[in-house]
Enzyme design. Structure first.
Site, PDB file in Angstrom:
ATOM      1  N   GLN A   1       3.165   9.949   1.089  1.00 38.94           N
ATOM      2  CA  GLN A   1       4.439   9.237   1.073  1.00 38.94           C
ATOM      3  C   GLN A   1       5.281   9.551  -0.160  1.00 38.94           C
ATOM      4  OE1 GLN A   1       2.537   5.231   2.145  1.00 38.94           O
ATOM      5  NE2 GLN A   1       4.540   5.119   3.111  1.00 38.94           N
TER       6      GLN A   1
ATOM      7  N   HIS B   1      -4.088   1.314   7.584  1.00 43.67           N
ATOM      8  CA  HIS B   1      -2.741   1.907   7.643  1.00 43.67           C
ATOM      9  C   HIS B   1      -2.630   3.077   6.656  1.00 43.67           C
ATOM     10  CE1 HIS B   1       1.831   1.375   7.814  1.00 43.67           C
ATOM     11  NE2 HIS B   1       1.663   2.175   6.788  1.00 43.67           N
ATOM     12  N   GLU B   2      -3.113   2.876   5.429  1.00 39.86           N
ATOM     13  CA  GLU B   2      -2.978   3.931   4.402  1.00 39.86           C
ATOM     14  C   GLU B   2      -3.899   5.113   4.700  1.00 39.86           C
ATOM     15  OE1 GLU B   2      -0.410   3.665   2.788  1.00 39.86           O
ATOM     16  OE2 GLU B   2      -0.118   1.517   3.038  1.00 39.86           O
TER      17      GLU B   2
ATOM     18  N   GLY C   1       0.833  -1.199   0.000  1.00 40.84           N
ATOM     19  CA  GLY C   1       0.000   0.000   0.000  1.00 40.84           C
ATOM     20  C   GLY C   1       0.859   1.237   0.000  1.00 40.84           C
TER      21      GLY C   1
ATOM     22  N   CYS D   1       6.193  -0.046   7.296  1.00 35.03           N
ATOM     23  CA  CYS D   1       5.810   1.094   6.467  1.00 35.03           C
ATOM     24  C   CYS D   1       6.987   1.464   5.579  1.00 35.03           C
ATOM     25  CB  CYS D   1       5.433   2.268   7.369  1.00 35.03           C
ATOM     26  SG  CYS D   1       4.983   3.751   6.456  1.00 35.03           S
ATOM     27  N   LEU D   2       6.712   1.721   4.311  1.00 37.90           N
ATOM     28  CA  LEU D   2       7.787   2.075   3.371  1.00 37.90           C
ATOM     29  C   LEU D   2       8.486   3.371   3.782  1.00 37.90           C
ATOM     30  CD1 LEU D   2       6.038   1.209  -0.024  1.00 37.90           C
ATOM     31  CD2 LEU D   2       7.810  -0.117   1.144  1.00 37.90           C
TER      32      LEU D   2
ATOM     33  N   HIS E   1      -2.384   7.361   7.147  1.00 39.85           N
ATOM     34  CA  HIS E   1      -1.386   8.268   6.553  1.00 39.85           C
ATOM     35  C   HIS E   1      -2.033   9.593   6.122  1.00 39.85           C
ATOM     36  CE1 HIS E   1       2.535   6.355   6.247  1.00 39.85           C
ATOM     37  NE2 HIS E   1       2.024   5.228   5.768  1.00 39.85           N
TER      38      HIS E   1
HETATM   39 NI    NI Z   1       2.910   3.351   5.689  1.00 38.62          NI
END
Ligand code: NI
Length: 149
Positions: free
Chosen positions: A51, A130-131, A46, A88-89, A134
């Site tokens: 991000q 999670h997304e 995701g 998380c990226l 963000h």
């Molecule tokens: Ni994330």
């Protein structure tokens, strides 16, 4: 195709409340394409627009069952609780246990501006929560109960 550099923890854009998309134009379609390219390149499940430094309410998710693109996504129902491992990226090398709703109903718009509603459990429910977090400037480390790595 464009792969963006993923913004890392510490960049203030990750802590902003992202703005809703008022009009789905060519820029938003390009954003969706580039977000998917960036997510797949990074082997994530995701990605949220902040991000890649864009403070707009746009997410992409793919938990192995195809790409889901959502504009202005909202969780309209949540039930149960499940704690599982997350990363998380934007926070490389860190993983932790995060409690999430076990099942969520999410509403948003697709790239054609059509209203979509989906109900998810398991990893997809987790990725959506999670997304969407963000978009409100919330990172998984704010909710982690125990680090595993
Ligand atoms: Ni994330």
């Amino acid at each position: 195709m464009a792969v963006y550099q993923i913004v890392k923890q510490g960049d203030p854009v990750l802590r902003e409340k992202a703005r809703p998309v008022s009009k789905i134009n060519a820029n938003i379609l390009k954003l969706l394409d580039n977000m998917a390219d960036t997510m797949y390149d990074a082997e994530g499940v995701g990605l949220a627009a902040p991000q890649i430094g864009i403070s707009k309410r746009v997410i992409v998710v793919d938990c192995g069952e195809g790409l889901i693109e959502l504009i202005n996504p909202e969780i309209v129902e949540a039930e149960g609780s499940e704690t599982d491992v997350e990363g998380c990226l934007s926070i490389p090398g860190v993983q932790g246990m995060v409690p999430r709703a076990a099942k969520v109903k999410v509403r948003g718009l697709d790239r054609n501006g059509k209203k979509v509603e989906l109900t998810a459990t398991g990893l997809l429910a987790r990725a959506l929560q999670h997304e969407i977090d963000h978009l409100d400037g919330i990172l998984f480390i704010d909710k982690v109960t125990e680090y595993v790595k």
